[in-house]
Motif scaffolding. Structure first.
Motif, PDB file in Angstrom:
ATOM      1  N   ILE A  96      14.267   8.453 -10.773  1.00 42.37           N
ATOM      2  CA  ILE A  96      14.262   7.272 -10.065  1.00 42.37           C
ATOM      3  C   ILE A  96      15.348   7.312  -9.045  1.00 42.37           C
ATOM      4  CG2 ILE A  96      15.533   5.724 -11.685  1.00 42.37           C
ATOM      5  CD1 ILE A  96      13.339   3.703 -11.053  1.00 42.37           C
ATOM      6  N   CYS A  97      14.947   6.543  -7.904  1.00 39.16           N
ATOM      7  CA  CYS A  97      16.128   6.349  -6.809  1.00 39.16           C
ATOM      8  C   CYS A  97      16.586   7.609  -6.247  1.00 39.16           C
ATOM      9  CB  CYS A  97      17.585   5.742  -7.292  1.00 39.16           C
ATOM     10  SG  CYS A  97      18.587   5.004  -6.487  1.00 39.16           S
ATOM     11  N   ASP A 132       5.169   6.352   0.300  1.00 38.13           N
ATOM     12  CA  ASP A 132       6.074   5.102   0.329  1.00 38.13           C
ATOM     13  C   ASP A 132       5.541   4.104  -0.759  1.00 38.13           C
ATOM     14  OD1 ASP A 132       7.990   3.385   0.702  1.00 38.13           O
ATOM     15  OD2 ASP A 132       7.179   2.788   2.578  1.00 38.13           O
ATOM     16  N   ASN A 133       5.529   4.385  -2.095  1.00 36.02           N
ATOM     17  CA  ASN A 133       5.177   3.647  -3.154  1.00 36.02           C
ATOM     18  C   ASN A 133       6.157   3.367  -4.098  1.00 36.02           C
ATOM     19  OD1 ASN A 133       2.442   3.601  -2.220  1.00 36.02           O
ATOM     20  ND2 ASN A 133       1.753   5.099  -3.502  1.00 36.02           N
ATOM     21  N   SER A 134       6.061   2.610  -5.016  1.00 35.29           N
ATOM     22  CA  SER A 134       7.356   2.355  -5.994  1.00 35.29           C
ATOM     23  C   SER A 134       7.284   3.580  -7.034  1.00 35.29           C
ATOM     24  CB  SER A 134       6.768   0.919  -6.824  1.00 35.29           C
ATOM     25  OG  SER A 134       6.838  -0.109  -5.899  1.00 35.29           O
ATOM     26  N   LYS A 145      11.067   4.754  -6.705  1.00 26.75           N
ATOM     27  CA  LYS A 145      11.564   4.652  -5.456  1.00 26.75           C
ATOM     28  C   LYS A 145      13.171   4.156  -5.548  1.00 26.75           C
ATOM     29  CE  LYS A 145      10.532   2.398  -0.975  1.00 26.75           C
ATOM     30  NZ  LYS A 145       9.428   1.735  -0.296  1.00 26.75           N
ATOM     31  N   ASP A 146      13.290   3.074  -6.481  1.00 30.68           N
ATOM     32  CA  ASP A 146      14.556   2.482  -6.533  1.00 30.68           C
ATOM     33  C   ASP A 146      14.532   1.534  -7.727  1.00 30.68           C
ATOM     34  OD1 ASP A 146      12.737   0.254  -5.668  1.00 30.68           O
ATOM     35  OD2 ASP A 146      13.399   0.280  -3.568  1.00 30.68           O
ATOM     36  N   SER A 147      15.518   0.743  -8.084  1.00 30.41           N
ATOM     37  CA  SER A 147      15.607  -0.185  -8.965  1.00 30.41           C
ATOM     38  C   SER A 147      14.890  -1.215  -9.195  1.00 30.41           C
ATOM     39  CB  SER A 147      17.245  -0.910  -9.241  1.00 30.41           C
ATOM     40  OG  SER A 147      17.584  -1.494  -7.919  1.00 30.41           O
ATOM     41  N   ALA A 148      14.124  -1.698  -7.924  1.00 36.09           N
ATOM     42  CA  ALA A 148      13.148  -2.741  -8.050  1.00 36.09           C
ATOM     43  C   ALA A 148      11.813  -1.991  -8.550  1.00 36.09           C
ATOM     44  CB  ALA A 148      12.887  -3.146  -6.470  1.00 36.09           C
ATOM     45  N   SER A 149      11.653  -0.996  -8.630  1.00 35.98           N
ATOM     46  CA  SER A 149      10.660   0.088  -9.147  1.00 35.98           C
ATOM     47  C   SER A 149      10.607   0.129 -10.514  1.00 35.98           C
ATOM     48  CB  SER A 149      10.497   1.319  -8.512  1.00 35.98           C
ATOM     49  OG  SER A 149      10.448   1.115  -7.277  1.00 35.98           O
TER      50      SER A 149
END
Length: 165
Positions: A96-97, A132-134, A145-149
């Protein structure tokens, strides 16, 4: 679960590790830290296994946590080798990230994925289609993608493991 020795993303770590444990899976922290991994906001986590001693035969999958510290592992040959062994054995590899860059750099062949948006051009330079998805699943590779995911990423990892085990 691999953690950088410094600068790991605590949100990703806490949410993903808690969800995996809640689902009933054992989780072991792998790192090259001498004693404690230190997160980007100072959280300290003791690793269970040294990176050099991690053996893909002993685990169902590999989860690599991102954060600013993961960039120092983009070219780490030991982590590259471990990732490849998991992948070649058909086991789960997930990151991730900024961590999915490791899979691209090692030459793991997955057609599509996602990473931290600032790293998109590096990702694409290795021939990986940026979606560009989570969370994106390609074969036995899961990228986030990032911590929000983190929650969706953890759920995807757990669902993959449930189907494989």
């Amino acid at each position: 679960m691999f953690l950088p020795s410094t600068g790991f993303n605590e949100t990703e770590f806490l949410l993903i590790s808690n969800e995996i444990k809640k689902a009933g899976y054992n989780l072991f922290i792998v790192s090259d830290a001498n004693s404690l991994c230190i997160g980007s906001n100072g959280q300290k986590i003791k690793n269970d296994i040294s990176l050099v001693n991690a053996n893909h035969n002993n685990f169902a999958g590999l989860v690599i946590i991102g954060g600013s510290g993961i960039k120092q592992y983009w070219d780490n040959h030991i982590l590259h080798s471990l990732s490849s062994k998991f992948y070649d054995a058909g086991k789960l590899i997930s990151a991730i990230c900024s961590a999915p860059i490791i899979f691209a750099k090692v030459g793991i062949k997955f057609e599509k994925g996602v990473c931290y948006p600032a790293d998109k051009s590096i990702f694409e330079s290795y021939g990986i289609e940026f979606i560009d998805n989570s969370v994106v699943v390609s074969k036995n590779v899961i990228t986030g993608k990032d911590s929000a995911s983190s929650k969706e990423f953890a759920d995807t990892v757990i669902n993959f493991l449930r189907k494989k085990l």
